[in-house]
Scaffold this motif. Structure first.
Motif, PDB file in Angstrom:
ATOM      1  N   UNK A  24      22.800  56.347  59.881  1.00  0.00           N
ATOM      2  CA  UNK A  24      23.688  57.027  60.816  1.00  0.00           C
ATOM      3  C   UNK A  24      23.073  57.132  62.195  1.00  0.00           C
ATOM      4  N   UNK A  25      21.814  57.507  62.238  1.00  0.00           N
ATOM      5  CA  UNK A  25      21.139  57.661  63.531  1.00  0.00           C
ATOM      6  C   UNK A  25      20.838  56.314  64.187  1.00  0.00           C
ATOM      7  N   UNK A  26      20.443  55.317  63.403  1.00  0.00           N
ATOM      8  CA  UNK A  26      20.002  54.048  63.995  1.00  0.00           C
ATOM      9  C   UNK A  26      21.141  53.044  64.208  1.00  0.00           C
ATOM     10  N   UNK A  27      22.188  53.117  63.397  1.00  0.00           N
ATOM     11  CA  UNK A  27      23.257  52.126  63.506  1.00  0.00           C
ATOM     12  C   UNK A  27      24.541  52.699  64.108  1.00  0.00           C
ATOM     13  N   UNK A  28      24.922  53.882  63.664  1.00  0.00           N
ATOM     14  CA  UNK A  28      26.204  54.437  64.109  1.00  0.00           C
ATOM     15  C   UNK A  28      26.063  55.094  65.480  1.00  0.00           C
ATOM     16  N   UNK A  29      25.191  56.073  65.574  1.00  0.00           N
ATOM     17  CA  UNK A  29      25.092  56.826  66.819  1.00  0.00           C
ATOM     18  C   UNK A  29      24.331  56.087  67.911  1.00  0.00           C
ATOM     19  N   UNK A  30      23.563  55.078  67.576  1.00  0.00           N
ATOM     20  CA  UNK A  30      22.889  54.284  68.600  1.00  0.00           C
ATOM     21  C   UNK A  30      23.902  53.501  69.432  1.00  0.00           C
ATOM     22  N   UNK A  31      25.033  53.149  68.825  1.00  0.00           N
ATOM     23  CA  UNK A  31      26.055  52.360  69.508  1.00  0.00           C
ATOM     24  C   UNK A  31      27.251  53.182  69.970  1.00  0.00           C
ATOM     25  N   UNK A  32      27.405  54.365  69.450  1.00  0.00           N
ATOM     26  CA  UNK A  32      28.599  55.160  69.738  1.00  0.00           C
ATOM     27  C   UNK A  32      28.555  55.750  71.143  1.00  0.00           C
ATOM     28  N   UNK A  33      29.700  55.737  71.778  1.00  0.00           N
ATOM     29  CA  UNK A  33      29.843  56.381  73.077  1.00  0.00           C
ATOM     30  C   UNK A  33      30.773  57.572  72.884  1.00  0.00           C
ATOM     31  N   UNK A  34      30.186  58.745  72.908  1.00  0.00           N
ATOM     32  CA  UNK A  34      30.952  59.964  72.679  1.00  0.00           C
ATOM     33  C   UNK A  34      30.712  60.882  73.877  1.00  0.00           C
ATOM     34  N   UNK A  35      31.780  61.289  74.499  1.00  0.00           N
ATOM     35  CA  UNK A  35      31.697  62.191  75.647  1.00  0.00           C
ATOM     36  C   UNK A  35      32.491  63.446  75.334  1.00  0.00           C
ATOM     37  N   UNK A  36      32.080  64.572  75.756  1.00  0.00           N
ATOM     38  CA  UNK A  36      30.862  64.913  76.476  1.00  0.00           C
ATOM     39  C   UNK A  36      29.653  64.926  75.546  1.00  0.00           C
ATOM     40  N   UNK A  37      28.452  64.943  76.105  1.00  0.00           N
ATOM     41  CA  UNK A  37      27.232  64.917  75.280  1.00  0.00           C
ATOM     42  C   UNK A  37      27.172  66.042  74.244  1.00  0.00           C
ATOM     43  N   UNK A  38      27.740  67.191  74.593  1.00  0.00           N
ATOM     44  CA  UNK A  38      27.752  68.310  73.647  1.00  0.00           C
ATOM     45  C   UNK A  38      28.541  67.953  72.389  1.00  0.00           C
ATOM     46  N   UNK A  39      29.638  67.255  72.563  1.00  0.00           N
ATOM     47  CA  UNK A  39      30.450  66.813  71.428  1.00  0.00           C
ATOM     48  C   UNK A  39      29.701  65.773  70.610  1.00  0.00           C
ATOM     49  N   UNK A  40      28.954  64.910  71.263  1.00  0.00           N
ATOM     50  CA  UNK A  40      28.138  63.902  70.572  1.00  0.00           C
ATOM     51  C   UNK A  40      27.148  64.588  69.637  1.00  0.00           C
ATOM     52  N   UNK A  41      26.489  65.625  70.133  1.00  0.00           N
ATOM     53  CA  UNK A  41      25.529  66.360  69.303  1.00  0.00           C
ATOM     54  C   UNK A  41      26.213  67.050  68.137  1.00  0.00           C
ATOM     55  N   UNK A  42      27.397  67.596  68.361  1.00  0.00           N
ATOM     56  CA  UNK A  42      28.136  68.246  67.282  1.00  0.00           C
ATOM     57  C   UNK A  42      28.493  67.246  66.187  1.00  0.00           C
ATOM     58  N   UNK A  43      28.961  66.068  66.583  1.00  0.00           N
ATOM     59  CA  UNK A  43      29.332  65.051  65.597  1.00  0.00           C
ATOM     60  C   UNK A  43      28.099  64.558  64.842  1.00  0.00           C
ATOM     61  N   UNK A  44      26.984  64.412  65.535  1.00  0.00           N
ATOM     62  CA  UNK A  44      25.737  64.026  64.849  1.00  0.00           C
ATOM     63  C   UNK A  44      25.342  65.072  63.819  1.00  0.00           C
ATOM     64  N   UNK A  45      25.427  66.342  64.190  1.00  0.00           N
ATOM     65  CA  UNK A  45      25.075  67.406  63.242  1.00  0.00           C
ATOM     66  C   UNK A  45      26.022  67.414  62.046  1.00  0.00           C
ATOM     67  N   UNK A  46      27.307  67.189  62.292  1.00  0.00           N
ATOM     68  CA  UNK A  46      28.266  67.132  61.178  1.00  0.00           C
ATOM     69  C   UNK A  46      27.944  65.968  60.246  1.00  0.00           C
ATOM     70  N   UNK A  47      27.529  64.844  60.820  1.00  0.00           N
ATOM     71  CA  UNK A  47      27.129  63.685  60.018  1.00  0.00           C
ATOM     72  C   UNK A  47      25.949  64.070  59.122  1.00  0.00           C
ATOM     73  N   UNK A  48      24.983  64.766  59.694  1.00  0.00           N
ATOM     74  CA  UNK A  48      23.767  65.095  58.957  1.00  0.00           C
ATOM     75  C   UNK A  48      23.962  66.228  57.954  1.00  0.00           C
ATOM     76  N   UNK A  49      25.068  66.959  58.054  1.00  0.00           N
ATOM     77  CA  UNK A  49      25.369  67.968  57.026  1.00  0.00           C
ATOM     78  C   UNK A  49      25.502  67.284  55.670  1.00  0.00           C
ATOM     79  N   UNK A  50      26.154  66.131  55.645  1.00  0.00           N
ATOM     80  CA  UNK A  50      26.254  65.365  54.394  1.00  0.00           C
ATOM     81  C   UNK A  50      24.891  64.954  53.882  1.00  0.00           C
ATOM     82  N   UNK A  51      24.032  64.526  54.789  1.00  0.00           N
ATOM     83  CA  UNK A  51      22.678  64.121  54.407  1.00  0.00           C
ATOM     84  C   UNK A  51      21.935  65.289  53.761  1.00  0.00           C
ATOM     85  N   UNK A  52      21.975  66.434  54.409  1.00  0.00           N
ATOM     86  CA  UNK A  52      21.267  67.611  53.889  1.00  0.00           C
ATOM     87  C   UNK A  52      21.884  68.071  52.570  1.00  0.00           C
ATOM     88  N   UNK A  53      23.214  68.046  52.493  1.00  0.00           N
ATOM     89  CA  UNK A  53      23.883  68.445  51.245  1.00  0.00           C
ATOM     90  C   UNK A  53      23.511  67.544  50.087  1.00  0.00           C
TER      91      UNK A  53
END
Length: 116
Positions: A24-53
């Motif tokens: 997710x970090x190296x393939x998905x979010x490395x290429x994704x363009x998400x604006x604003x940056x705050x929203x990008x961080x929120x989506x990354x954290x939501x992605x990683x919730x699955x990882x932690x779960x």
């Protein structure tokens, strides 16, 4: 043998979770363009919730193998299998079966059910 299968399912769950997080970090979010940056961080954290779960589910499966309580073992396996089954269905549906994630999660389910 049942305990070994549960431990293997837990280790596989942790491995799948780590792969999910890293890809997710190296393939998905490395290429994704998400604006604003705050929203990008929120989506990354939501992605990683699955990882932690999924890591937590793997730890619980490993712990369940050493529990003497049959009800605790039962509910851990049932809960983790339900969580992974949701991932299997979603992954297979969204990617139309062309993604290895549903198979990896399905293997965790199969091991957990066999170890139950």
């Amino acid at each position: 043998m049942r305990d070994l299968l549960l431990q293997c399912s837990g280790l596989a769950a942790i491995a799948v979770a780590i792969i999910h997080g890293v890809l997710g970090e190296t393939r998905v979010f490395a290429r994704a363009t998400i604006e604003p940056p705050r929203l990008r961080n929120l989506i990354r954290l939501c992605w990683q919730v699955g990882t932690v779960g999924w890591i937590c589910g793997g730890v619980l499966l490993i712990a369940a193998s050493s529990m003497a309580s049959a009800p605790a073992r039962h509910w851990i396996v049932v809960t983790v299998v339900a969580m992974y089954a949701f991932g299997v269905i979603g992954n297979a549906w969204i990617f139309r079966g062309r993604h290895f994630g549903w198979m990896a999660l399905g293997a965790v389910i199969a091991l957990a059910v066999a170890g139950y």
